[in-house]
Enzyme design. Structure first.
Site, PDB file in Angstrom:
ATOM      1  N   SER A 195       0.831  -1.198   0.000  1.00 47.82           N
ATOM      2  CA  SER A 195       0.000   0.000   0.000  1.00 47.82           C
ATOM      3  C   SER A 195       0.875   1.261   0.000  1.00 47.82           C
ATOM      4  O   SER A 195       1.703   1.427  -0.894  1.00 47.82           O
ATOM      5  CB  SER A 195      -0.954  -0.053   1.198  1.00 47.82           C
TER       6      SER A 195
ATOM      7  N   ASP B 262     -10.234  -4.201  -4.676  1.00 48.01           N
ATOM      8  CA  ASP B 262      -9.623  -3.253  -3.732  1.00 48.01           C
ATOM      9  C   ASP B 262     -10.451  -1.978  -3.675  1.00 48.01           C
ATOM     10  O   ASP B 262     -10.651  -1.312  -4.686  1.00 48.01           O
ATOM     11  CB  ASP B 262      -8.183  -2.945  -4.187  1.00 48.01           C
TER      12      ASP B 262
ATOM     13  N   HIS C 141      -8.544  -4.538  -0.056  1.00 52.84           N
ATOM     14  CA  HIS C 141      -7.254  -3.898   0.237  1.00 52.84           C
ATOM     15  C   HIS C 141      -6.513  -4.572   1.392  1.00 52.84           C
ATOM     16  O   HIS C 141      -5.299  -4.585   1.419  1.00 52.84           O
ATOM     17  CB  HIS C 141      -7.483  -2.416   0.561  1.00 52.84           C
TER      18      HIS C 141
END
Length: 287
Positions: free
Chosen positions: A170, A235, A264
């Site tokens: 991320s 996501d 995610h």
């Protein structure tokens, strides 16, 4: 037109946000620290103390595999570092840049589990303003934080670049791509990467504006190491299109892992996640 509304365009051109403001709005949510580092009398050796929010899943024996210390960045910040000896015969060490809203304490159980399953040691650090690290989170600090972690891993442990795998998750893909664009390493793993800050905030953005933050899409073509991209197709934070675009721009991308139905924060719960990492580390990189 890039899909922005007239009011958004007016706002951008009349008073464009500075990259720091985009970064702060999109990215940085340091949690309440889940650990502390207790220094000995000399002030140079530290013991890791996890609180209940760290949700430690192992025994004292595993805890003893973790070494913690502080290092200094070129911006004068002191950042917390963690070296997890998962495997006595590991060839590779992951330099792991974690995601948002977590710190080293929360990640410690995951590092033990991941490293022991894919036969890698894990070195990680907390960004400025996260966990026990001083300063405030910012885009510039992200880059100096990973630089300090990289130099420390190289000098303190004597690990050569070809035996280091940069792993970014991320927001952690931002410093990972920056470092990988400047140094050749054993490999790079990009887990739920983002193209840039503006492209997350305004999904129809087609170019990198001068005030954009985290312009990873423009740096990734300079990454010369093998790259594995991992992304969930559902996501909800960083759209799957970001993973596809990053993959397309990597000169030495290997077969990616697109996890059907994953969001995610749950990619690691799918069986193919560990399978793909094992194949990458123990087969593709070795051969």
């Amino acid at each position: 037109m890039n899909g922005l509304s007239l009011s958004e365009l007016c706002c951008l051109f009349c008073c464009p946000p500075c990259p720091g403001k985009i970064a702060a709005k999109l990215a940085f949510l340091p949690p309440e620290p889940t650990y502390s580092l207790i220094a000995d009398e000399t002030g140079s050796k530290y013991t890791l103390h996890l609180n209940e929010r760290a949700e430690w899943q192992y025994t004292q024996k595993e805890l003893e595999k973790i070494e913690v210390f502080m290092t200094r960045t070129d911006k004068g910040k002191r950042i917390a570092c963690m070296f997890v000896r998962c495997s006595p015969n590991a060839r590779f060490t992951l330099l792991f840049s974690h995601g948002n809203a977590v710190d080293l304490g929360q990640m410690s159980s995951f590092y033990i589990g991941l490293g022991s399953r894919i036969n890698c040691n894990v070195f990680s650090y907390d960004y400025s303003g996260y966990g026990y690290s001083t300063g405030k989170p910012s885009e510039k600090n992200l880059y100096s934080d990973i630089d300090a972690a990289w130099q420390t891993l190289r000098t303190r442990y004597g690990i050569s670049p070809e035996n280091i795998i940069l792993y970014g998750q991320s927001i952690g893909t931002v410093p990972t791509i920056d470092l990988a664009s400047r140094y050749e390493v054993g490999a790079v793993i990009l887990h739920s990467p983002l193209m840039s800050g503006m492209r997350v905030a305004f999904p129809d953005t087609k170019r990198t504006w001068f005030f954009d933050a985290f312009p990873s899409i423009d740096k990734v073509p300079r990454v010369t190491s093998p790259v594995l991209v991992i992304h969930g197709t559902d996501d909800e934070v960083i759209d799957f299109s970001h993973g596809l675009a990053i993959y397309d721009r990597c000169p030495r991308a290997v077969d990616p892992l697109w996890v059907e139905g994953a969001g995610h924060n749950d990619v690691e719960l799918y069986g193919q996640y560990l399978e793909r990492l094992k194949r990458f580390v123990s087969v593709e990189l070795v051969n």
